[in-house]
Design a protein around this motif. Structure first.
Motif, PDB file in Angstrom:
ATOM      1  N   ARG A  17       0.799  -1.234   0.000  1.00  0.00           N
ATOM      2  CA  ARG A  17       0.000   0.000   0.000  1.00  0.00           C
ATOM      3  C   ARG A  17       0.828   1.278   0.000  1.00  0.00           C
ATOM      4  NH1 ARG A  17      -5.267  -1.317  -1.163  1.00  0.00           N
ATOM      5  NH2 ARG A  17      -5.792  -3.193  -0.017  1.00  0.00           N
ATOM      6  N   LYS A  18       2.147   1.147   0.104  1.00  0.00           N
ATOM      7  CA  LYS A  18       3.058   2.308   0.117  1.00  0.00           C
ATOM      8  C   LYS A  18       2.722   3.280   1.241  1.00  0.00           C
ATOM      9  CE  LYS A  18       5.026   1.261  -3.914  1.00  0.00           C
ATOM     10  NZ  LYS A  18       4.994  -0.171  -3.993  1.00  0.00           N
ATOM     11  N   LYS A  19       2.470   2.728   2.416  1.00  0.00           N
ATOM     12  CA  LYS A  19       2.149   3.541   3.603  1.00  0.00           C
ATOM     13  C   LYS A  19       3.368   3.657   4.504  1.00  0.00           C
ATOM     14  CE  LYS A  19      -2.319   3.771   2.742  1.00  0.00           C
ATOM     15  NZ  LYS A  19      -3.031   4.977   2.472  1.00  0.00           N
ATOM     16  N   TRP A  20       4.480   4.124   3.965  1.00  0.00           N
ATOM     17  CA  TRP A  20       5.728   4.179   4.715  1.00  0.00           C
ATOM     18  C   TRP A  20       5.682   5.184   5.857  1.00  0.00           C
ATOM     19  CZ3 TRP A  20       8.277   0.073   4.080  1.00  0.00           C
ATOM     20  CH2 TRP A  20       8.320  -0.558   2.855  1.00  0.00           C
ATOM     21  N   TRP A  21       4.762   6.124   5.829  1.00  0.00           N
ATOM     22  CA  TRP A  21       4.681   7.108   6.894  1.00  0.00           C
ATOM     23  C   TRP A  21       4.155   6.485   8.185  1.00  0.00           C
ATOM     24  CZ3 TRP A  21      -0.212   7.790   8.780  1.00  0.00           C
ATOM     25  CH2 TRP A  21      -1.260   7.374   7.955  1.00  0.00           C
ATOM     26  N   ILE A  26       4.535   3.619  14.360  1.00  0.00           N
ATOM     27  CA  ILE A  26       4.482   2.320  15.026  1.00  0.00           C
ATOM     28  C   ILE A  26       5.762   2.077  15.824  1.00  0.00           C
ATOM     29  CG2 ILE A  26       4.325  -0.161  14.642  1.00  0.00           C
ATOM     30  CD1 ILE A  26       1.704   1.368  14.163  1.00  0.00           C
ATOM     31  N   ILE A  27       6.904   2.418  15.246  1.00  0.00           N
ATOM     32  CA  ILE A  27       8.180   2.234  15.954  1.00  0.00           C
ATOM     33  C   ILE A  27       8.226   3.098  17.206  1.00  0.00           C
ATOM     34  CG2 ILE A  27      10.667   2.633  15.776  1.00  0.00           C
ATOM     35  CD1 ILE A  27      10.390   1.796  12.805  1.00  0.00           C
ATOM     36  N   PHE A  28       7.778   4.350  17.102  1.00  0.00           N
ATOM     37  CA  PHE A  28       7.767   5.237  18.271  1.00  0.00           C
ATOM     38  C   PHE A  28       6.850   4.704  19.360  1.00  0.00           C
ATOM     39  CE2 PHE A  28       5.860   8.797  20.579  1.00  0.00           C
ATOM     40  CZ  PHE A  28       6.996   9.312  21.180  1.00  0.00           C
ATOM     41  N   LEU A  29       5.673   4.233  18.993  1.00  0.00           N
ATOM     42  CA  LEU A  29       4.746   3.688  19.987  1.00  0.00           C
ATOM     43  C   LEU A  29       5.319   2.434  20.651  1.00  0.00           C
ATOM     44  CD1 LEU A  29       1.309   4.141  18.215  1.00  0.00           C
ATOM     45  CD2 LEU A  29       2.188   5.383  20.185  1.00  0.00           C
ATOM     46  N   PHE A  30       5.983   1.596  19.876  1.00  0.00           N
ATOM     47  CA  PHE A  30       6.609   0.400  20.437  1.00  0.00           C
ATOM     48  C   PHE A  30       7.717   0.778  21.418  1.00  0.00           C
ATOM     49  CE2 PHE A  30       9.971  -2.809  20.280  1.00  0.00           C
ATOM     50  CZ  PHE A  30       9.270  -3.899  20.774  1.00  0.00           C
TER      51      PHE A  30
END
Length: 52
Positions: A17-21, A26-30
């Motif tokens: 889906r090319k949703k790289w943003w 997700i990384i920050f929340l993890f």
């Protein structure tokens, strides 16, 4: 196996889906969740909780 398949499915979603943003969010929340979990019982906890 279940958690690994969720991560793999999310990675495929990002690629197709090319949703790289979404990846930095997700990384920050993890990382934020890991910080709260690991500092929960330590002497650093009062200083971490004052940030929020």
């Amino acid at each position: 196996m279940g958690k690994l398949s969720i991560a793999r499915e999310f990675w495929e979603f990002l690629k197709v889906r090319k949703k790289w943003w979404l990846a930095p969010i997700i990384i920050f929340l993890f990382l934020l969740g890991a910080l709260i979990i690991f500092t929960e019982g330590s002497a650093v906890a009062p200083f971490i909780y004052t940030l929020f």
